[in-house]
Design a protein around this motif. Structure first.
Motif, PDB file in Angstrom:
ATOM      1  N   ASP A 126      97.851  43.489 -87.816  1.00  0.00           N
ATOM      2  CA  ASP A 126      99.233  43.419 -87.353  1.00  0.00           C
ATOM      3  C   ASP A 126      99.385  42.175 -86.496  1.00  0.00           C
ATOM      4  OD1 ASP A 126     101.734  43.682 -86.306  1.00  0.00           O
ATOM      5  OD2 ASP A 126     101.460  45.704 -85.521  1.00  0.00           O
ATOM      6  N   VAL A 127     100.118  41.191 -86.994  1.00  0.00           N
ATOM      7  CA  VAL A 127     100.249  39.916 -86.302  1.00  0.00           C
ATOM      8  C   VAL A 127     100.882  40.096 -84.933  1.00  0.00           C
ATOM      9  CG1 VAL A 127     101.254  37.610 -86.415  1.00  0.00           C
ATOM     10  CG2 VAL A 127     100.432  38.715 -88.494  1.00  0.00           C
ATOM     11  N   GLU A 128     101.782  41.056 -84.801  1.00  0.00           N
ATOM     12  CA  GLU A 128     102.473  41.244 -83.526  1.00  0.00           C
ATOM     13  C   GLU A 128     101.618  41.993 -82.507  1.00  0.00           C
ATOM     14  OE1 GLU A 128     105.216  39.726 -83.083  1.00  0.00           O
ATOM     15  OE2 GLU A 128     105.346  39.095 -85.173  1.00  0.00           O
ATOM     16  N   ASP A 129     100.512  42.575 -82.966  1.00  0.00           N
ATOM     17  CA  ASP A 129      99.662  43.335 -82.056  1.00  0.00           C
ATOM     18  C   ASP A 129      98.211  43.054 -82.399  1.00  0.00           C
ATOM     19  OD1 ASP A 129      98.571  45.019 -80.240  1.00  0.00           O
ATOM     20  OD2 ASP A 129      99.276  46.871 -81.152  1.00  0.00           O
ATOM     21  N   ALA A 130      97.729  41.868 -81.988  1.00  0.00           N
ATOM     22  CA  ALA A 130      96.398  41.409 -82.383  1.00  0.00           C
ATOM     23  C   ALA A 130      95.276  42.263 -81.811  1.00  0.00           C
ATOM     24  CB  ALA A 130      96.197  39.961 -81.939  1.00  0.00           C
ATOM     25  N   ASN A 131      95.543  43.020 -80.757  1.00  0.00           N
ATOM     26  CA  ASN A 131      94.496  43.799 -80.122  1.00  0.00           C
ATOM     27  C   ASN A 131      94.518  45.276 -80.533  1.00  0.00           C
ATOM     28  OD1 ASN A 131      93.368  41.686 -78.482  1.00  0.00           O
ATOM     29  ND2 ASN A 131      95.258  41.755 -77.299  1.00  0.00           N
ATOM     30  N   SER A 132      95.426  45.633 -81.460  1.00  0.00           N
ATOM     31  CA  SER A 132      95.475  47.023 -81.897  1.00  0.00           C
ATOM     32  C   SER A 132      94.266  47.354 -82.764  1.00  0.00           C
ATOM     33  CB  SER A 132      96.766  47.272 -82.690  1.00  0.00           C
ATOM     34  OG  SER A 132      96.753  46.505 -83.872  1.00  0.00           O
ATOM     35  N   LYS A 133      93.683  48.542 -82.511  1.00  0.00           N
ATOM     36  CA  LYS A 133      92.566  49.046 -83.304  1.00  0.00           C
ATOM     37  C   LYS A 133      91.442  48.026 -83.416  1.00  0.00           C
ATOM     38  CE  LYS A 133      95.579  52.031 -86.074  1.00  0.00           C
ATOM     39  NZ  LYS A 133      96.020  52.390 -87.437  1.00  0.00           N
ATOM     40  N   SER A 134      91.117  47.347 -82.341  1.00  0.00           N
ATOM     41  CA  SER A 134      90.056  46.359 -82.347  1.00  0.00           C
ATOM     42  C   SER A 134      88.969  46.755 -81.360  1.00  0.00           C
ATOM     43  CB  SER A 134      90.609  44.977 -81.987  1.00  0.00           C
ATOM     44  OG  SER A 134      91.124  44.968 -80.670  1.00  0.00           O
ATOM     45  N   ARG A 135      87.770  46.220 -81.581  1.00  0.00           N
ATOM     46  CA  ARG A 135      86.651  46.482 -80.695  1.00  0.00           C
ATOM     47  C   ARG A 135      85.963  45.169 -80.348  1.00  0.00           C
ATOM     48  NH1 ARG A 135      85.681  51.764 -80.255  1.00  0.00           N
ATOM     49  NH2 ARG A 135      86.404  53.189 -81.888  1.00  0.00           N
ATOM     50  N   ILE A 136      85.483  45.081 -79.116  1.00  0.00           N
ATOM     51  CA  ILE A 136      84.723  43.933 -78.667  1.00  0.00           C
ATOM     52  C   ILE A 136      83.268  44.346 -78.506  1.00  0.00           C
ATOM     53  CG2 ILE A 136      84.368  42.239 -76.841  1.00  0.00           C
ATOM     54  CD1 ILE A 136      86.872  41.681 -78.312  1.00  0.00           C
ATOM     55  N   LEU A 137      82.358  43.614 -79.146  1.00  0.00           N
ATOM     56  CA  LEU A 137      80.920  43.848 -79.003  1.00  0.00           C
ATOM     57  C   LEU A 137      80.344  42.738 -78.132  1.00  0.00           C
ATOM     58  CD1 LEU A 137      80.029  44.625 -82.746  1.00  0.00           C
ATOM     59  CD2 LEU A 137      80.924  46.194 -81.004  1.00  0.00           C
ATOM     60  N   ASN A 138      79.727  43.107 -77.043  1.00  0.00           N
ATOM     61  CA  ASN A 138      79.104  42.128 -76.149  1.00  0.00           C
ATOM     62  C   ASN A 138      77.629  42.024 -76.507  1.00  0.00           C
ATOM     63  OD1 ASN A 138      78.267  40.431 -74.152  1.00  0.00           O
ATOM     64  ND2 ASN A 138      78.946  41.704 -72.437  1.00  0.00           N
ATOM     65  N   CYS A 139      77.293  40.987 -77.257  1.00  0.00           N
ATOM     66  CA  CYS A 139      75.915  40.818 -77.726  1.00  0.00           C
ATOM     67  C   CYS A 139      75.025  40.114 -76.707  1.00  0.00           C
ATOM     68  CB  CYS A 139      75.908  40.042 -79.044  1.00  0.00           C
ATOM     69  SG  CYS A 139      76.815  40.860 -80.368  1.00  0.00           S
ATOM     70  N   LYS A 140      75.641  39.491 -75.689  1.00  0.00           N
ATOM     71  CA  LYS A 140      74.933  38.856 -74.573  1.00  0.00           C
ATOM     72  C   LYS A 140      74.082  37.663 -74.980  1.00  0.00           C
ATOM     73  CE  LYS A 140      74.787  43.219 -72.012  1.00  0.00           C
ATOM     74  NZ  LYS A 140      73.935  44.229 -71.322  1.00  0.00           N
ATOM     75  N   GLN A 141      74.213  37.218 -76.207  1.00  0.00           N
ATOM     76  CA  GLN A 141      73.557  36.027 -76.719  1.00  0.00           C
ATOM     77  C   GLN A 141      74.497  35.367 -77.713  1.00  0.00           C
ATOM     78  OE1 GLN A 141      70.319  34.533 -76.428  1.00  0.00           O
ATOM     79  NE2 GLN A 141      69.872  35.843 -74.663  1.00  0.00           N
ATOM     80  N   ALA A 142      74.327  34.078 -77.930  1.00  0.00           N
ATOM     81  CA  ALA A 142      75.118  33.402 -78.954  1.00  0.00           C
ATOM     82  C   ALA A 142      74.891  34.069 -80.300  1.00  0.00           C
ATOM     83  CB  ALA A 142      74.743  31.921 -79.029  1.00  0.00           C
ATOM     84  N   VAL A 143      75.983  34.359 -81.022  1.00  0.00           N
ATOM     85  CA  VAL A 143      75.923  35.061 -82.311  1.00  0.00           C
ATOM     86  C   VAL A 143      76.062  34.035 -83.430  1.00  0.00           C
ATOM     87  CG1 VAL A 143      76.970  36.830 -83.760  1.00  0.00           C
ATOM     88  CG2 VAL A 143      76.906  37.130 -81.276  1.00  0.00           C
ATOM     89  N   TRP A 144      75.031  33.938 -84.263  1.00  0.00           N
ATOM     90  CA  TRP A 144      75.010  32.954 -85.350  1.00  0.00           C
ATOM     91  C   TRP A 144      75.351  33.567 -86.704  1.00  0.00           C
ATOM     92  CZ3 TRP A 144      73.858  27.693 -84.788  1.00  0.00           C
ATOM     93  CH2 TRP A 144      73.450  27.302 -83.502  1.00  0.00           C
ATOM     94  N   ALA A 145      75.177  34.867 -86.851  1.00  0.00           N
ATOM     95  CA  ALA A 145      75.342  35.476 -88.176  1.00  0.00           C
ATOM     96  C   ALA A 145      75.891  36.888 -88.042  1.00  0.00           C
ATOM     97  CB  ALA A 145      74.005  35.503 -88.916  1.00  0.00           C
ATOM     98  N   LEU A 146      76.698  37.276 -89.040  1.00  0.00           N
ATOM     99  CA  LEU A 146      77.267  38.615 -89.125  1.00  0.00           C
ATOM    100  C   LEU A 146      77.096  39.145 -90.537  1.00  0.00           C
ATOM    101  CD1 LEU A 146      80.737  37.978 -87.381  1.00  0.00           C
ATOM    102  CD2 LEU A 146      78.747  39.069 -86.322  1.00  0.00           C
ATOM    103  N   ALA A 147      76.945  40.461 -90.674  1.00  0.00           N
ATOM    104  CA  ALA A 147      76.902  41.084 -92.001  1.00  0.00           C
ATOM    105  C   ALA A 147      77.315  42.542 -91.893  1.00  0.00           C
ATOM    106  CB  ALA A 147      75.508  40.984 -92.613  1.00  0.00           C
ATOM    107  N   PHE A 148      78.275  42.957 -92.734  1.00  0.00           N
ATOM    108  CA  PHE A 148      78.655  44.359 -92.850  1.00  0.00           C
ATOM    109  C   PHE A 148      77.786  45.033 -93.913  1.00  0.00           C
ATOM    110  CE2 PHE A 148      82.826  43.006 -91.089  1.00  0.00           C
ATOM    111  CZ  PHE A 148      83.059  44.043 -90.179  1.00  0.00           C
ATOM    112  N   GLY A 149      77.499  46.314 -93.702  1.00  0.00           N
ATOM    113  CA  GLY A 149      76.770  47.071 -94.712  1.00  0.00           C
ATOM    114  C   GLY A 149      76.846  48.569 -94.421  1.00  0.00           C
ATOM    115  N   PRO A 150      76.497  49.431 -95.364  1.00  0.00           N
ATOM    116  CA  PRO A 150      76.121  49.069 -96.730  1.00  0.00           C
ATOM    117  C   PRO A 150      77.316  48.568 -97.529  1.00  0.00           C
ATOM    118  CG  PRO A 150      76.290  51.443 -96.515  1.00  0.00           C
ATOM    119  CD  PRO A 150      76.457  50.879 -95.127  1.00  0.00           C
TER     120      PRO A 150
END
Length: 401
Positions: A67-91
């Motif tokens: 939803d462009v008008e509500d960018a923070n709706s139904k979102s989650r922030i993950l604090n990895c505490k390190q620079a994140v170089w790669a992401l992958a969803f699964g299965p």
């Protein structure tokens, strides 16, 4: 943590720009070990989530469509505490009902600067467990397309590791061989092969997913910097992006079964200093035969079947790092050095019936098996992609005639 907006008409953004997200956290030079770049963007296999490494060790998971008008709706922030170089969803596909609860959950794996891999439960945003073993940063991650909880990681410690998350990642298979950082990896659609490349090694490595052994090299005849690789949706093509800082980039299509180079594409020779448009990432669309590649200067999408450049956009926006298609193929996301993410509309292209038949066959049949079929030569050439032009210059829209 981010803002989303449609670009007003006064800005004169391209018509194919759907939306962009900007992180609200700005770069602080005193915060060492965490940077503001967006190194990875990913859509979930079903297309209902989008993950964004937004810099400073933070990953944002958004519901999609957003939803462009509500960018923070139904979102989650993950604090990895390190620079994140790669992401992958699964299965990558739905799992069977007799598996345990965590296996039924959609997971997100994050590859970190310290060599760890964190595995998160998307629905709750909770950390499930941390995989250790890599001795340097994890540069790429990919889940097997067959729906299993098999995760492959590529690291600057010069190894690939194959983790079974159904067993919480214990005792991974370690693939060694390269003498340089392993920069990218990709798994074939039938989950039989892994392709990997090293940034400063002028060849591509193919590994067996069944025996966890090295198969062969795809070797180049002159020195180049390797950037990215990806299998086509039917697994019959392997695209590789590379460059030389003085001569520009190349986009090569290989047959991963026979190690034959099928076609070589060079960037537009009329665009001034070709060394300014060095590639950063490429990706096949899950739909049809569209190949997107991002460089510092533009996002381009090539229709391989019709041999047409269908998108040439995002010009004069330095610092593009990554790109990823939505599973339905209608949207592509790009990430930038300043932490931004942009979403672009992909032109609707209907694959031909001939190509759909070829893809259905090639998904489960190797090149050697096709060549053994008692078929006319022209049909065999089509089924094995031997009818594509051997070498071409991919002219930008500005110089297209």
């Amino acid at each position: 943590m981010c803002t989303a907006f449609r670009c007003p008409a006064a800005v004169k953004e391209p018509d194919d720009l759907v939306m962009e997200l900007k992180p609200s956290v700005h770069h602080d030079p005193n915060r060492t070990g965490r940077h503001c770049e967006t190194w990875s963007v990913r859509f979930s296999p079903g297309g209902s989530y989008f993950a964004w490494s937004m810099g400073f060790g933070m990953v944002k998971i958004l519901s999609w469509p957003q939803d462009v008008e509500d960018a923070n709706s139904k979102s989650r922030i993950l604090n990895c505490k390190q620079a994140v170089w790669a992401l992958a969803f699964g299965p990558c596909t739905s799992t069977t009902a007799d598996q345990n609860r965590h296996e039924r959950d959609l997971l997100l794996a994050t590859g970190l600067n310290n060599g760890q891999i964190q595995v998160w439960v998307v629905s709750s945003g909770s950390l499930l467990y941390t995989l250790t073993g890599h001795q340097a940063l994890v540069r790429d991650l990919v889940f097997a397309p067959n729906g299993s909880l098999t995760l492959v990681s590529a690291s600057r410690d010069k190894t690939l590791r194959i983790w079974d998350l159904a067993k919480k990642g214990g005792n991974p298979h370690v693939l060694k061989g390269p003498n340089h950082w392993v920069f990218r990896c990709s798994i074939s659609p039938d989950s039989s092969m892994i392709a990997s490349l090293c940034n400063f090694d002028s060849k591509l490595y193919l590994w067996s997913m069944r025996s966890y052994t090295f198969m062969r090299h795809l070797t180049y005849d002159h020195e180049r910097t390797m950037v990215s690789c990806d299998f086509s949706p039917d697994g019959a093509l392997l695209a590789v992006a590379s460059y030389n800082s003085s001569t520009g980039w190349w986009l090569d299509l290989w047959d991963p079964y026979t190690a034959d180079l099928l076609t070589r594409v060079e960037n537009c020779e009329l665009c001034g200093d070709r060394s300014e448009s060095l590639p950063t990432n490429l990706s096949f669309s899950p739909v049809g035969l569209l190949l997107a590649f991002k460089d510092y200067r533009a996002l381009q999408i090539w229709d391989v079947e019709r041999d047409e450049l269908v998108t040439d956009t995002d010009h004069n926006r330095a610092g593009g790092l990554c790109c990823a298609f939505h599973p339905h193929g209608s949207i592509i996301a790009t990430g930038c050095r300043n932490g931004q993410v942009k979403f672009w509309r992909v032109p609707r292209r209907v694959p031909s019936l001939k190509h759909l038949c070829r893809s259905a066959l090639r998904f489960s049949v190797s090149t050697y098996q096709v060549e053994a079929l008692p078929l006319p030569k022209k049909i065999l050439e089509f089924l094995t992609y031997r009818d594509v032009q051997k070498q071409k210059i991919l002219c930008c829209n500005k110089h297209w005639s």
